[in-house]
Scaffold this motif. Sequence first.
Motif, PDB file in Angstrom:
ATOM      1  N   UNK A 277       0.802  -1.120  -0.237  1.00  0.00           N
ATOM      2  CA  UNK A 277       0.165   0.047   0.107  1.00  0.00           C
ATOM      3  C   UNK A 277       0.906   1.454   0.012  1.00  0.00           C
ATOM      4  N   UNK A 278       0.365   2.693  -1.054  1.00  0.00           N
ATOM      5  CA  UNK A 278       1.498   3.316  -1.354  1.00  0.00           C
ATOM      6  C   UNK A 278       0.456   4.987  -0.765  1.00  0.00           C
ATOM      7  N   UNK A 279       1.450   5.721   0.333  1.00  0.00           N
ATOM      8  CA  UNK A 279       1.169   6.477   0.614  1.00  0.00           C
ATOM      9  C   UNK A 279       2.318   8.123   0.190  1.00  0.00           C
ATOM     10  N   UNK A 280       0.870   8.980  -0.564  1.00  0.00           N
ATOM     11  CA  UNK A 280       1.907  10.544  -0.698  1.00  0.00           C
ATOM     12  C   UNK A 280       1.886  11.905  -0.041  1.00  0.00           C
ATOM     13  N   UNK A 281       2.702  12.288   1.503  1.00  0.00           N
ATOM     14  CA  UNK A 281       2.665  12.304   2.250  1.00  0.00           C
ATOM     15  C   UNK A 281       2.353  14.233   0.888  1.00  0.00           C
ATOM     16  N   UNK A 282       1.278  15.042   2.400  1.00  0.00           N
ATOM     17  CA  UNK A 282       1.672  16.458   2.257  1.00  0.00           C
ATOM     18  C   UNK A 282       3.140  16.815   2.062  1.00  0.00           C
ATOM     19  N   UNK A 283       3.708  17.464   0.353  1.00  0.00           N
ATOM     20  CA  UNK A 283       4.930  17.888   0.664  1.00  0.00           C
ATOM     21  C   UNK A 283       5.535  18.684   1.505  1.00  0.00           C
ATOM     22  N   UNK A 284       6.761  18.167   1.879  1.00  0.00           N
ATOM     23  CA  UNK A 284       7.152  19.416   2.952  1.00  0.00           C
ATOM     24  C   UNK A 284       6.838  18.823   4.843  1.00  0.00           C
ATOM     25  N   UNK A 285       5.725  17.731   4.779  1.00  0.00           N
ATOM     26  CA  UNK A 285       5.734  17.332   6.002  1.00  0.00           C
ATOM     27  C   UNK A 285       6.678  15.747   5.408  1.00  0.00           C
ATOM     28  N   UNK A 286       7.345  16.329   7.054  1.00  0.00           N
ATOM     29  CA  UNK A 286       8.399  15.468   8.148  1.00  0.00           C
ATOM     30  C   UNK A 286       8.461  14.126   8.324  1.00  0.00           C
ATOM     31  N   UNK A 287       6.935  13.967   9.078  1.00  0.00           N
ATOM     32  CA  UNK A 287       6.346  12.994   9.350  1.00  0.00           C
ATOM     33  C   UNK A 287       4.907  12.519   8.838  1.00  0.00           C
ATOM     34  N   UNK A 288       4.847  10.956   9.115  1.00  0.00           N
ATOM     35  CA  UNK A 288       4.429  10.221   8.660  1.00  0.00           C
ATOM     36  C   UNK A 288       3.373   9.362   8.989  1.00  0.00           C
ATOM     37  N   UNK A 289       2.657   9.260   8.968  1.00  0.00           N
ATOM     38  CA  UNK A 289       1.860   7.563   9.680  1.00  0.00           C
ATOM     39  C   UNK A 289       0.555   7.022   9.250  1.00  0.00           C
ATOM     40  N   UNK A 290       1.156   5.700   9.911  1.00  0.00           N
ATOM     41  CA  UNK A 290      -0.619   5.025   9.441  1.00  0.00           C
ATOM     42  C   UNK A 290      -0.883   4.477  10.619  1.00  0.00           C
ATOM     43  N   UNK A 291      -2.208   4.099  10.109  1.00  0.00           N
ATOM     44  CA  UNK A 291      -2.986   3.821  11.043  1.00  0.00           C
ATOM     45  C   UNK A 291      -4.034   2.477  10.717  1.00  0.00           C
ATOM     46  N   UNK A 292      -4.577   1.537  10.978  1.00  0.00           N
ATOM     47  CA  UNK A 292      -5.776   0.772  10.468  1.00  0.00           C
ATOM     48  C   UNK A 292      -6.965   1.262  11.184  1.00  0.00           C
TER      49      UNK A 292
END
Lengths: 112, 110
Positions: free
Chosen positions: A21-36
């Motif tokens: 599964x792929x996630x493209x975060x908001x440009x410039x955001x350094x933090x990324x989280x996955x939840x279920x």
Amino acid sequence: GAGVSQSPSNKVTEKGKDVELRCDPISGHTALYWYRQSLGQGLEFLIYFQGNSAPDKSGLPSDRFSAERTGGSVSTLTIQRTQQEDSAVYLCASSNPQETQYFGPGTRLLVL
Amino acid sequence: GEDVEQSLFLSVREGDSSVINCTYTDSSSTYLYWYKQEPGAGLQLLTYIFSNMDMKQDQRLTVLLNKKDKHLSLRIADTQTGDSAIYFCAENYGNNRLAFGKGNQVVVIP
């Protein structure tokens, strides 16, 4: 600007297969989280990436789950040998450190 | 661990006010959030409140925070049919991870 995007939006797979599964975060955001989000468990934290630091994997439910974030941007969540209980909506969010998280639309995974 | 509790279902007539309640456990949370989820959609941030505030008003939304009782509420004034959704409260902890309540489904009756 563009929000968080996730792909695929829906995924149907057979028990025992691997999925990515792929996630493209908001440009410039350094933090990324996955939840279920699943019927039985509600919304659960899975994993957190912040810059180049080691990820916080404390929410991953088993060693079949892994995630990586390449180049500090795109992230991939991999589930190996999928089980029926893995069926859920997988949500990705991004933020600046300690700031509000913005969520993507999610990937709906169904394991048959 | 963190535990966030919400009641499950609320029906309200269009034009009335609706109030959703939530209790949380982590007194060190710096922010508390309300997210909205419409059918088949992701989570939309509605509003948030900093933990040193008692109240925040944002158009039709009013958030009340009682830190002593660890109680958070969301009031929606003049509820519209577009407000029908599941509402999640959340607290942040650790590495700004979010712990969510089970959600409260709001059904607006025309």
